[in-house]
Design a protein around this motif. Sequence first.
Motif, PDB file in Angstrom:
ATOM      1  N   GLY A  44       4.707  22.556  86.098  1.00  0.00           N
ATOM      2  CA  GLY A  44       3.286  22.399  86.390  1.00  0.00           C
ATOM      3  C   GLY A  44       3.043  21.422  87.519  1.00  0.00           C
ATOM      4  O   GLY A  44       3.949  20.684  87.946  1.00  0.00           O
ATOM      5  N   TYR A  45       1.803  21.402  88.016  1.00  0.00           N
ATOM      6  CA  TYR A  45       1.457  20.433  89.066  1.00  0.00           C
ATOM      7  C   TYR A  45       1.207  19.097  88.375  1.00  0.00           C
ATOM      8  O   TYR A  45       0.110  18.772  87.931  1.00  0.00           O
ATOM      9  CB  TYR A  45       0.227  20.886  89.848  1.00  0.00           C
ATOM     10  CG  TYR A  45       0.002  20.074  91.108  1.00  0.00           C
ATOM     11  CD1 TYR A  45       0.843  20.248  92.207  1.00  0.00           C
ATOM     12  CD2 TYR A  45      -1.008  19.137  91.186  1.00  0.00           C
ATOM     13  CE1 TYR A  45       0.663  19.496  93.357  1.00  0.00           C
ATOM     14  CE2 TYR A  45      -1.200  18.381  92.339  1.00  0.00           C
ATOM     15  CZ  TYR A  45      -0.360  18.575  93.418  1.00  0.00           C
ATOM     16  OH  TYR A  45      -0.537  17.819  94.571  1.00  0.00           O
ATOM     17  N   GLY A  46       2.275  18.306  88.268  1.00  0.00           N
ATOM     18  CA  GLY A  46       2.299  17.140  87.404  1.00  0.00           C
ATOM     19  C   GLY A  46       1.550  15.944  87.937  1.00  0.00           C
ATOM     20  O   GLY A  46       1.459  15.708  89.139  1.00  0.00           O
ATOM     21  N   GLN A  47       1.045  15.160  86.996  1.00  0.00           N
ATOM     22  CA  GLN A  47       0.340  13.918  87.294  1.00  0.00           C
ATOM     23  C   GLN A  47       1.022  12.720  86.646  1.00  0.00           C
ATOM     24  O   GLN A  47       1.404  11.780  87.319  1.00  0.00           O
ATOM     25  CB  GLN A  47      -1.110  14.017  86.826  1.00  0.00           C
ATOM     26  CG  GLN A  47      -1.891  15.151  87.472  1.00  0.00           C
ATOM     27  CD  GLN A  47      -2.191  14.915  88.927  1.00  0.00           C
ATOM     28  OE1 GLN A  47      -3.051  14.117  89.284  1.00  0.00           O
ATOM     29  NE2 GLN A  47      -1.473  15.604  89.800  1.00  0.00           N
ATOM     30  N   GLY A  48       1.192  12.757  85.310  1.00  0.00           N
ATOM     31  CA  GLY A  48       1.750  11.600  84.633  1.00  0.00           C
ATOM     32  C   GLY A  48       2.488  11.969  83.369  1.00  0.00           C
ATOM     33  O   GLY A  48       2.617  13.145  83.012  1.00  0.00           O
ATOM     34  N   VAL A  49       2.985  10.929  82.659  1.00  0.00           N
ATOM     35  CA  VAL A  49       3.762  11.134  81.444  1.00  0.00           C
ATOM     36  C   VAL A  49       3.555   9.951  80.508  1.00  0.00           C
ATOM     37  O   VAL A  49       3.365   8.812  80.948  1.00  0.00           O
ATOM     38  CB  VAL A  49       5.263  11.311  81.771  1.00  0.00           C
ATOM     39  CG1 VAL A  49       5.816  10.078  82.484  1.00  0.00           C
ATOM     40  CG2 VAL A  49       6.074  11.622  80.519  1.00  0.00           C
ATOM     41  N   ALA A  50       3.567  10.250  79.197  1.00  0.00           N
ATOM     42  CA  ALA A  50       3.496   9.206  78.173  1.00  0.00           C
ATOM     43  C   ALA A  50       4.546   9.504  77.116  1.00  0.00           C
ATOM     44  O   ALA A  50       4.572  10.604  76.555  1.00  0.00           O
ATOM     45  CB  ALA A  50       2.105   9.160  77.548  1.00  0.00           C
ATOM     46  N   GLY A  51       5.422   8.553  76.846  1.00  0.00           N
ATOM     47  CA  GLY A  51       6.462   8.706  75.842  1.00  0.00           C
ATOM     48  C   GLY A  51       6.054   8.067  74.525  1.00  0.00           C
ATOM     49  O   GLY A  51       5.526   6.958  74.510  1.00  0.00           O
ATOM     50  N   GLY A  52       6.318   8.777  73.408  1.00  0.00           N
ATOM     51  CA  GLY A  52       6.005   8.230  72.089  1.00  0.00           C
ATOM     52  C   GLY A  52       6.577   9.117  70.998  1.00  0.00           C
ATOM     53  O   GLY A  52       6.641  10.338  71.143  1.00  0.00           O
ATOM     54  N   ASP A  53       6.999   8.506  69.907  1.00  0.00           N
ATOM     55  CA  ASP A  53       7.611   9.232  68.793  1.00  0.00           C
ATOM     56  C   ASP A  53       6.511   9.666  67.825  1.00  0.00           C
ATOM     57  O   ASP A  53       6.239   9.003  66.829  1.00  0.00           O
ATOM     58  CB  ASP A  53       8.631   8.312  68.112  1.00  0.00           C
ATOM     59  CG  ASP A  53       9.397   9.012  66.993  1.00  0.00           C
ATOM     60  OD1 ASP A  53       9.213  10.229  66.806  1.00  0.00           O
ATOM     61  OD2 ASP A  53      10.181   8.317  66.308  1.00  0.00           O
ATOM     62  N   PHE A  54       5.882  10.815  68.102  1.00  0.00           N
ATOM     63  CA  PHE A  54       4.690  11.188  67.340  1.00  0.00           C
ATOM     64  C   PHE A  54       5.011  11.617  65.909  1.00  0.00           C
ATOM     65  O   PHE A  54       4.146  11.566  65.040  1.00  0.00           O
ATOM     66  CB  PHE A  54       3.894  12.286  68.067  1.00  0.00           C
ATOM     67  CG  PHE A  54       4.463  13.683  67.969  1.00  0.00           C
ATOM     68  CD1 PHE A  54       4.178  14.487  66.881  1.00  0.00           C
ATOM     69  CD2 PHE A  54       5.259  14.188  68.979  1.00  0.00           C
ATOM     70  CE1 PHE A  54       4.681  15.780  66.796  1.00  0.00           C
ATOM     71  CE2 PHE A  54       5.764  15.477  68.900  1.00  0.00           C
ATOM     72  CZ  PHE A  54       5.492  16.276  67.803  1.00  0.00           C
ATOM     73  N   ASP A  55       6.266  12.048  65.632  1.00  0.00           N
ATOM     74  CA  ASP A  55       6.608  12.488  64.274  1.00  0.00           C
ATOM     75  C   ASP A  55       7.507  11.494  63.547  1.00  0.00           C
ATOM     76  O   ASP A  55       8.019  11.799  62.459  1.00  0.00           O
ATOM     77  CB  ASP A  55       7.257  13.873  64.306  1.00  0.00           C
ATOM     78  CG  ASP A  55       8.486  13.924  65.204  1.00  0.00           C
ATOM     79  OD1 ASP A  55       8.778  12.921  65.901  1.00  0.00           O
ATOM     80  OD2 ASP A  55       9.147  14.984  65.236  1.00  0.00           O
TER      81      ASP A  55
END
Length: 615
Positions: free
Chosen positions: A176-187
Amino acid sequence: MSSDLRPSSALIRLRRAVVRCALSLVAPLGGGLLRVVVYCAVLLLVTLTVFLRSRFPGSGPAEPPSPPKIDANSEFARSLRATFPTPRFRAVQRESGVDFQYSNGATGEKLIIEQTGGGAGWFDYDGDGQCDLYLVQGGDPTAVDRTGQPRNQLFQNAGNGQFRDVTESTGAGDPGYGQGVAGGDFDNDGFDDLYVTNVGPNLLYHNHGDGTFSDVTGAAGVDDGDRWSTSAAWGDLDRDGDLDLYVCNYAQFDPQQPTQCLDEDGLRIMCHPQRLDPAPDECFLNSGDGTFRAAARELGTFGPDNRALGVAIADFNNDGWSDIYVANDTTENFLFVSEEGKQFEESAMRLGCAVNEVGYAQASMGVAVGDFDHNGRLDLYVTHFSNEYDTLYRNSPEGSFHDVSVASGLNALTDETLGFGVVMQDFNLDGRSDVFVTNGHVDDLRAAPYFDPRYDTVEQPPKLYTWDIEKTTWFNCSEEAGEFFAELRIGRGVASADFDNDGDLDLCVVHQNSPVVLLENASDRGHGLKLRFIGRESNRRGIGVQVRVVQGARSFYQELVGGTSYCSSHQPVLIVGLGESSEACAVEIRWPSGITQRLDAVAVDEERVALEPAR
């Protein structure tokens, strides 16, 4: 991110601010005589107000606040005097094997979406104790079929100073035409997941823990529609033990049918943000079963006319509940104050962090959080457009924020640069805050008759500032910080991590159309303490944990904040600088669950992993 905010003097800046104010007030009136009359009245009123304030200072709002009062002769202040050289960094991306360049795909069409992308995220995807690096890519912003477009890349940290590209084997290469990223252990399975923001559908990658990822966006319910998203942040907003997600959206924009903007001379320029209709942000509550529900309107995390670029999730009033700060472009910033996780009240204007000290809504991009004045409350640093200067909001003991940018000298240091990614940390562990900012313009105005090289240069140098606790002012230490700080780039995202596991924070800096830079921290440093967290009742990574490190008569406060910087994600770790003292510390921890913990006789210059105790 407004390309028409390029005055060459304070007078021009004032004139344009007044005109924008008047236009915004009369826009709903349409055409005709009524619009002209109201416009002229507003223009006259604002101009008269500014004139009176300049001639009679007592006739307007209170004078700008003084810098924080710290007794320079106190034991605490003496212990933090400048006995260490300023921080230094060394670019190591070439020798480390990180070969990446964010391509914004610009072809001269001046599409506004070309200027916002470029984020980085640090996380340990394989659980080997080494921090790995995820980089978001752009490509052709107008391509509907993303086949053949450059993909995001994941670089695995081998632990010996080397990184290798594992994008294909992990399946994490979104085109995709990327902008940003956020890492996190949601489960809460012990392996960090990734949320990728795009112009178009966003993506949630679930980390299976076996070295592979899968796209669970649809199943989880977090695609956020076909929007233009920028920064995102994880945090446990309702304190139920799992991570919720806040997504910043910027504006409504169709790359296939773009809005075109011209200046007064007919030259094509980037559109002013207010030429585009805003797109509301979204807040996704984690249901705990792998799914989320959109709850922004339900919670009250929703404001008018926002064009969000930066976000931070932290407890700004020390009540044990996470609040949300949103940096908006050319409109008032938001501070959503939690009412025990059930509702949020937008309180930025009431608390003093919506606009600058003269009531002007700035072009806000990135945001950093830290306790620079050691009063036990989290302060805000917000990057802005050139000729606006960055804003530092001091969080007072009374719970309100004060713009101390002018009082602390930041206005003069940052007026000529256009800042995006920003990190506030103690890089040389001397006990004092430092601020790293990456800069770069959003429009190439060299052909314009009003081009001013002081404010309009596209490629700009990064900056490093250090807090002088005795003089209560910031000073620019960029010249002493390393060769990288003399280079001109178009900077966007910045993410921090101790990627070489030596006890201090390093940086990844993303640039548009030039290589990403890994900055190894090479500072002569003081003593420090590195803390990681494992939540049991709280979320697994401990996002939102509050820590007070006590060493003798001194104490240092930090929080593991969600989000911050710009379109980027930091390693979930706290590193506390202690200066010259090697005395053992006590570590007081308040977990997001409300559980408190105290660790005594903690040795300095070590990494300590805190496990959340049972109730």
